[in-house]
Motif scaffolding. Structure first.
Motif, mmCIF file in Angstrom:
data_model
loop_
_atom_site.group_PDB
_atom_site.id
_atom_site.type_symbol
_atom_site.label_atom_id
_atom_site.label_comp_id
_atom_site.label_asym_id
_atom_site.label_seq_id
_atom_site.Cartn_x
_atom_site.Cartn_y
_atom_site.Cartn_z
ATOM 1 N N VAL A 5 0.726 -1.133 0.128
ATOM 2 C CA VAL A 5 -0.061 -0.234 -0.072
ATOM 3 C C VAL A 5 0.867 1.396 -0.158
ATOM 4 N N GLY A 6 0.482 2.158 -0.658
ATOM 5 C CA GLY A 6 1.158 3.511 -1.002
ATOM 6 C C GLY A 6 0.881 4.307 -2.045
ATOM 7 N N GLY A 7 1.824 5.249 -2.748
ATOM 8 C CA GLY A 7 1.298 5.987 -3.462
ATOM 9 C C GLY A 7 2.452 7.311 -3.730
ATOM 10 N N LYS A 25 -5.232 -8.706 6.678
ATOM 11 C CA LYS A 25 -5.183 -9.629 5.753
ATOM 12 C C LYS A 25 -4.001 -10.298 5.217
ATOM 13 N N GLY A 26 -2.843 -9.584 6.129
ATOM 14 C CA GLY A 26 -1.402 -10.062 5.785
ATOM 15 C C GLY A 26 -0.701 -8.914 6.173
ATOM 16 N N GLU A 27 0.694 -9.360 6.193
ATOM 17 C CA GLU A 27 1.729 -8.285 6.554
ATOM 18 C C GLU A 27 1.501 -7.137 5.556
ATOM 19 N N MET A 28 1.544 -5.913 6.158
ATOM 20 C CA MET A 28 1.291 -4.649 5.087
ATOM 21 C C MET A 28 2.730 -4.213 4.846
ATOM 22 N N ILE A 29 3.061 -3.778 3.770
ATOM 23 C CA ILE A 29 4.205 -3.018 3.206
ATOM 24 C C ILE A 29 3.742 -1.627 2.814
ATOM 25 N N LEU A 30 4.430 -0.658 3.126
ATOM 26 C CA LEU A 30 3.946 0.527 2.990
ATOM 27 C C LEU A 30 4.950 1.526 2.550
#
Length: 241
Positions: A5-7, A25-30
């Motif tokens: 997730v990012g932008g 829902k899982g490990e989040m990478i940002l």
């Protein structure tokens, strides 16, 4: 399974409204503004996170607008053109507009560990890494935008200018929030325009290339957020809390 997730720039705000649906829902990478919001929300709560995010955008709006490169509809007056020239002069002498103590102000009260990770570029080793552990460091990494602040710990910058969204560690089955910007409508008038648009085009191509070689679940973001719409979008998000 990982969730990415990012932008880039203001477009990173468009990812914020999707974060709560993806957490757990899982490990989040940002990366970027969405990553900053996620970590602040985890440590200080949703309301404080929205307040901090809004204040961050307000505080650095002029610089982020220059770095964003274009708007959708607003007219660009003399003050904006002078601002671009001022920033171009600053970037010709140093790699940031603001010092690390200004970034630290927006990390006040952030402590403890986090399960979130920030995708960062290590300037010393010239490689992409996942920054994890202390929440303060992850949040700082997400907002260490080249040109805005100095690198975090003198070596880490967020990957928004490398890949727009954090996709350097994709695995089959991951969820990717596809929150890409199209820089083609930008008009180049200063050296900084050329620099930032070239970085953005490269990052966009890199993200698309990475996605084309993976079997991920893609969640596409349809909303466009730029300097024209950033504050209205943040207000709508705030009312949903």
């Amino acid at each position: 399974m990982r969730i990415h997730v990012g932008g880039y720039g203001f477009q990173g705000l468009a990812a914020v409204e999707h974060i709560n649906d993806l957490i757990g829902k899982g490990e989040m990478i940002l990366n970027g503004l969405a990553g900053y919001y996620a970590v602040i929300s985890e440590t200080l709560g949703d309301n404080k996170a929205m307040s901090r995010l809004s204040e961050f955008v307000k505080r650095f709006f002029k610089t982020l607008k220059v770095m964003d490169g274009f708007t959708v509809s607003s007219s660009l007056g003399l003050s904006y053109r002078l601002q671009k020239v001022r920033h171009c002069r600053i970037w010709s002498r140093q790699n940031r507009v603001f010092e690390s103590d200004v970034r630290d102000f927006f990390l006040e009260g952030v402590s403890g560990t986090t399960n979130f990770r920030a995708e960062v570029f290590d300037l010393e080793e010239r490689t992409v890494k996942l920054f994890s552990g202390m929440a303060r460091g992850v949040a700082a990494s997400c907002i260490s935008l080249p040109g805005l602040f100095p690198p975090y710990m003198d070596r880490y910058v967020t990957t928004t200018y490398l890949s727009q969204i954090p996709v350097s560690f994709l695995s089959d089955g991951d969820i990717v929030l596809v929150n890409l910007r199209d820089p083609s409508s930008g008009r180049l008038k200063t050296a900084s325009d050329l620099l930032f648009q070239s970085m953005e085009v490269r990052s966009l191509n890199y993200a698309r290339e990475m996605l084309s070689h993976s079997k991920c679940q893609l969640v596409r973001v349809s909303k466009i957020v730029c300097s024209d719409s950033a504050f209205d979008f943040l207000e709508k998000l705030r009312k949903r809390l």
